[in-house]
Scaffold this motif. Structure first.
Motif, PDB file in Angstrom:
ATOM      1  N   VAL A   1     -66.571  25.746  28.271  1.00  0.00           N
ATOM      2  CA  VAL A   1     -67.755  25.028  27.660  1.00  0.00           C
ATOM      3  C   VAL A   1     -67.871  23.701  28.397  1.00  0.00           C
ATOM      4  CG1 VAL A   1     -68.515  23.745  25.596  1.00  0.00           C
ATOM      5  CG2 VAL A   1     -67.718  25.894  25.498  1.00  0.00           C
ATOM      6  N   THR A   2     -69.209  23.213  28.497  1.00  0.00           N
ATOM      7  CA  THR A   2     -69.433  21.918  29.022  1.00  0.00           C
ATOM      8  C   THR A   2     -69.590  20.992  28.248  1.00  0.00           C
ATOM      9  OG1 THR A   2     -70.159  22.982  31.202  1.00  0.00           O
ATOM     10  CG2 THR A   2     -70.534  20.552  31.022  1.00  0.00           C
ATOM     11  N   ILE A   3     -68.918  19.900  27.926  1.00  0.00           N
ATOM     12  CA  ILE A   3     -69.238  18.683  26.946  1.00  0.00           C
ATOM     13  C   ILE A   3     -70.220  18.047  27.534  1.00  0.00           C
ATOM     14  CG2 ILE A   3     -67.829  17.023  25.758  1.00  0.00           C
ATOM     15  CD1 ILE A   3     -65.678  18.454  25.912  1.00  0.00           C
ATOM     16  N   PRO A   4     -71.103  17.739  26.695  1.00  0.00           N
ATOM     17  CA  PRO A   4     -72.252  16.597  27.002  1.00  0.00           C
ATOM     18  C   PRO A   4     -71.733  15.583  27.480  1.00  0.00           C
ATOM     19  CG  PRO A   4     -72.795  17.662  25.002  1.00  0.00           C
ATOM     20  CD  PRO A   4     -71.385  18.060  25.179  1.00  0.00           C
ATOM     21  N   ALA A   5     -72.316  14.768  28.821  1.00  0.00           N
ATOM     22  CA  ALA A   5     -71.934  13.531  29.147  1.00  0.00           C
ATOM     23  C   ALA A   5     -71.850  12.526  28.246  1.00  0.00           C
ATOM     24  CB  ALA A   5     -72.823  13.558  30.532  1.00  0.00           C
ATOM     25  N   GLY A   6     -70.870  11.566  28.332  1.00  0.00           N
ATOM     26  CA  GLY A   6     -70.805  10.398  27.651  1.00  0.00           C
ATOM     27  C   GLY A   6     -69.972  10.577  26.230  1.00  0.00           C
ATOM     28  N   MET A   7     -69.895  11.840  25.812  1.00  0.00           N
ATOM     29  CA  MET A   7     -68.856  12.006  24.682  1.00  0.00           C
ATOM     30  C   MET A   7     -67.373  11.571  24.872  1.00  0.00           C
ATOM     31  SD  MET A   7     -70.722  15.169  22.482  1.00  0.00           S
ATOM     32  CE  MET A   7     -69.683  14.670  21.196  1.00  0.00           C
ATOM     33  N   PRO A   8     -66.725  10.962  24.060  1.00  0.00           N
ATOM     34  CA  PRO A   8     -65.584  10.719  24.204  1.00  0.00           C
ATOM     35  C   PRO A   8     -64.706  11.612  23.748  1.00  0.00           C
ATOM     36  CG  PRO A   8     -66.248   9.354  22.331  1.00  0.00           C
ATOM     37  CD  PRO A   8     -67.468   9.990  22.969  1.00  0.00           C
ATOM     38  N   THR A   9     -63.695  12.129  24.482  1.00  0.00           N
ATOM     39  CA  THR A   9     -62.740  13.140  24.141  1.00  0.00           C
ATOM     40  C   THR A   9     -61.266  12.833  24.143  1.00  0.00           C
ATOM     41  OG1 THR A   9     -62.977  13.871  26.390  1.00  0.00           O
ATOM     42  CG2 THR A   9     -64.499  14.925  25.062  1.00  0.00           C
ATOM     43  N   ILE A  10     -61.012  11.716  23.647  1.00  0.00           N
ATOM     44  CA  ILE A  10     -59.490  11.345  23.490  1.00  0.00           C
ATOM     45  C   ILE A  10     -58.777  11.830  22.421  1.00  0.00           C
ATOM     46  CG2 ILE A  10     -58.080   9.558  23.603  1.00  0.00           C
ATOM     47  CD1 ILE A  10     -60.159   7.779  25.090  1.00  0.00           C
ATOM     48  N   GLU A  11     -59.204  11.577  21.367  1.00  0.00           N
ATOM     49  CA  GLU A  11     -58.702  11.941  19.930  1.00  0.00           C
ATOM     50  C   GLU A  11     -58.869  13.520  19.898  1.00  0.00           C
ATOM     51  OE1 GLU A  11     -56.543  10.142  18.594  1.00  0.00           O
ATOM     52  OE2 GLU A  11     -56.779   8.253  19.548  1.00  0.00           O
TER      53      GLU A  11
ATOM     54  N   MET B   1     -60.111  15.214  17.015  1.00  0.00           N
ATOM     55  CA  MET B   1     -61.485  15.405  16.250  1.00  0.00           C
ATOM     56  C   MET B   1     -62.438  15.059  17.198  1.00  0.00           C
ATOM     57  SD  MET B   1     -60.409  16.705  13.783  1.00  0.00           S
ATOM     58  CE  MET B   1     -61.953  17.119  13.110  1.00  0.00           C
ATOM     59  N   GLU B   2     -62.368  13.964  18.418  1.00  0.00           N
ATOM     60  CA  GLU B   2     -63.440  14.110  19.345  1.00  0.00           C
ATOM     61  C   GLU B   2     -63.618  15.166  20.144  1.00  0.00           C
ATOM     62  OE1 GLU B   2     -62.921   9.203  19.440  1.00  0.00           O
ATOM     63  OE2 GLU B   2     -62.165  10.415  21.115  1.00  0.00           O
ATOM     64  N   LYS B   3     -62.544  15.653  20.519  1.00  0.00           N
ATOM     65  CA  LYS B   3     -62.514  16.934  21.349  1.00  0.00           C
ATOM     66  C   LYS B   3     -63.087  18.102  20.722  1.00  0.00           C
ATOM     67  CE  LYS B   3     -58.211  15.725  24.061  1.00  0.00           C
ATOM     68  NZ  LYS B   3     -56.574  16.072  24.035  1.00  0.00           N
ATOM     69  N   LEU B   4     -62.956  18.291  19.470  1.00  0.00           N
ATOM     70  CA  LEU B   4     -63.713  19.340  18.502  1.00  0.00           C
ATOM     71  C   LEU B   4     -65.180  18.955  18.540  1.00  0.00           C
ATOM     72  CD1 LEU B   4     -63.007  21.877  16.977  1.00  0.00           C
ATOM     73  CD2 LEU B   4     -62.853  20.319  14.744  1.00  0.00           C
ATOM     74  N   GLU B   5     -65.351  17.842  18.187  1.00  0.00           N
ATOM     75  CA  GLU B   5     -66.814  17.522  18.067  1.00  0.00           C
ATOM     76  C   GLU B   5     -67.455  17.842  19.453  1.00  0.00           C
ATOM     77  OE1 GLU B   5     -66.921  13.586  16.768  1.00  0.00           O
ATOM     78  OE2 GLU B   5     -66.332  13.765  14.911  1.00  0.00           O
ATOM     79  N   GLY B   6     -66.991  17.428  20.586  1.00  0.00           N
ATOM     80  CA  GLY B   6     -67.352  17.499  21.983  1.00  0.00           C
ATOM     81  C   GLY B   6     -67.738  19.111  22.383  1.00  0.00           C
ATOM     82  N   PHE B   7     -66.462  19.787  21.726  1.00  0.00           N
ATOM     83  CA  PHE B   7     -66.742  21.304  21.998  1.00  0.00           C
ATOM     84  C   PHE B   7     -67.929  21.916  21.117  1.00  0.00           C
ATOM     85  CE2 PHE B   7     -65.536  25.466  20.130  1.00  0.00           C
ATOM     86  CZ  PHE B   7     -65.520  26.594  21.279  1.00  0.00           C
ATOM     87  N   LEU B   8     -68.115  21.423  19.952  1.00  0.00           N
ATOM     88  CA  LEU B   8     -69.098  22.116  19.129  1.00  0.00           C
ATOM     89  C   LEU B   8     -70.455  21.544  19.774  1.00  0.00           C
ATOM     90  CD1 LEU B   8     -67.475  21.526  15.525  1.00  0.00           C
ATOM     91  CD2 LEU B   8     -67.657  23.732  16.927  1.00  0.00           C
ATOM     92  N   ALA B   9     -70.536  20.432  20.449  1.00  0.00           N
ATOM     93  CA  ALA B   9     -71.817  20.075  20.905  1.00  0.00           C
ATOM     94  C   ALA B   9     -72.209  20.603  21.994  1.00  0.00           C
ATOM     95  CB  ALA B   9     -71.714  18.443  21.014  1.00  0.00           C
ATOM     96  N   GLY B  10     -71.226  21.236  22.859  1.00  0.00           N
ATOM     97  CA  GLY B  10     -71.671  22.033  24.010  1.00  0.00           C
ATOM     98  C   GLY B  10     -71.227  23.445  23.980  1.00  0.00           C
TER      99      GLY B  10
END
Length: 283
Positions: free
Chosen positions: A176-186, A188-197
């Motif tokens: 999966v490619t996470i949308p540009a600009g989304m933070p992926t440090i924490e 839950m941020e990684k999970l949100e980025g995965f679901l967004a992409g």
């Protein structure tokens, strides 16, 4: 009477000196690297066994160190250099001939947070301070306190780390490619980025990942293959699948540029403010 007391005192003091000397010798021997002791009885047969084991461990540790470096928020070179240097240092200074060392996933999430907030310099300072803390804890015999820590804390910590790493690996496992600009440090941020992409899911990547995962799970259950490390088989099969089959999967070379030059050495910028910020991370 005084002469007898004086003789007894001298005898007791000599015994104490001998006892203290023996205790010091035992402690000094315990600090002696096991490598020096092992070399005295080292044989050609043991050498060939060690060469075989070393090659297998290196093949497994190479992709593992790269993977954990990426999960920690640094480049693949950092994982390679760290695995090589730490391997030599621990082998040379270790206190046991059966001591095992290698990349560990337990600190990946902690290191990623430190790198994101304080950069590599902050990570280096926190690591040095953590070493100082460990030495002080050893001198104060804090190791005995481990018997008071509930077993549920240890299992809960390990299970929590596993869930955190699993969520962090969903992106690459599914291509999966996470949308540009989304933070992926924490996490839950990684999970949100995965679901967004999720719309960019690559079924080829899922297929390769599923095959490697199946090898890791089911291969140890086959008695004929018990002597072959499942990690080694998974790495070999994954490489062959990507090279020989008509599938499109990103490799480390596609996503990162790995330099063949040695790292450049520099001292981190030290200041009281930097050390104060690194203290909680180190602790």
């Amino acid at each position: 009477f005084r002469l007898i007391i004086r003789k007894n005192l001298c005898y007791n003091s000599k015994l104490l000196c001998i006892k203290d000397r023996k205790e010091i010798e035992i402690r000094m021997n315990s600090l002696k690297p096991m490598l020096l002791t092992s070399l005295k009885s080292y044989s050609r047969e043991q050498f060939f066994k060690d060469v075989t084991a070393g090659i297998i461990v290196a093949i497994i540790a190479l992709p593992l160190s790269i993977a954990l470096a990426l999960a920690s928020g640094v480049g693949p070179e950092a994982g390679i250099f760290t695995a090589i240097v730490a391997g030599f240092v621990i082998s040379a200074l270790g206190g046991s001939s059966v001591q095992i060392a290698g990349p560990t996933a337990a600190f990946a999430t902690i290191v990623a947070g430190i790198v994101a907030r304080a950069g590599l310099d902050g990570l280096v300072i926190a690591t040095v301070l953590a070493g100082v803390f460990l030495i002080l804890m050893g001198l104060c015999h804090f190791g005995t306190l481990i018997k008071f820590i509930p077993y549920t804390i240890t299992t809960g910590f390990t299970a929590g780390i596993a869930v955190t790493i699993a969520i962090g690996q969903l992106k690459d496992f599914c291509g999966v490619t996470i949308p540009a600009g989304m933070p992926t440090i924490e996490t839950m941020e990684k999970l949100e980025g995965f679901l967004a992409g999720i719309g960019t899911l690559n079924w080829h990547a899922v297929f390769v990942g599923a095959v490697c995962l199946a090898i890791l799970i089911f291969m140890p259950k086959v008695k004929m293959l018990a002597k072959i490390p499942p990690s080694l088989a998974a790495v070999a099969v994954g490489i062959l699948m990507v090279k020989l089959m008509p599938i499109q999967v990103n490799t480390i070379g596609d996503l990162y540029t790995i330099s063949s030059s040695l790292p450049s050495f520099h001292l981190p910028k030290l200041s009281l403010e930097v050390i104060q910020k690194a203290l909680p991370n180190a602790f």
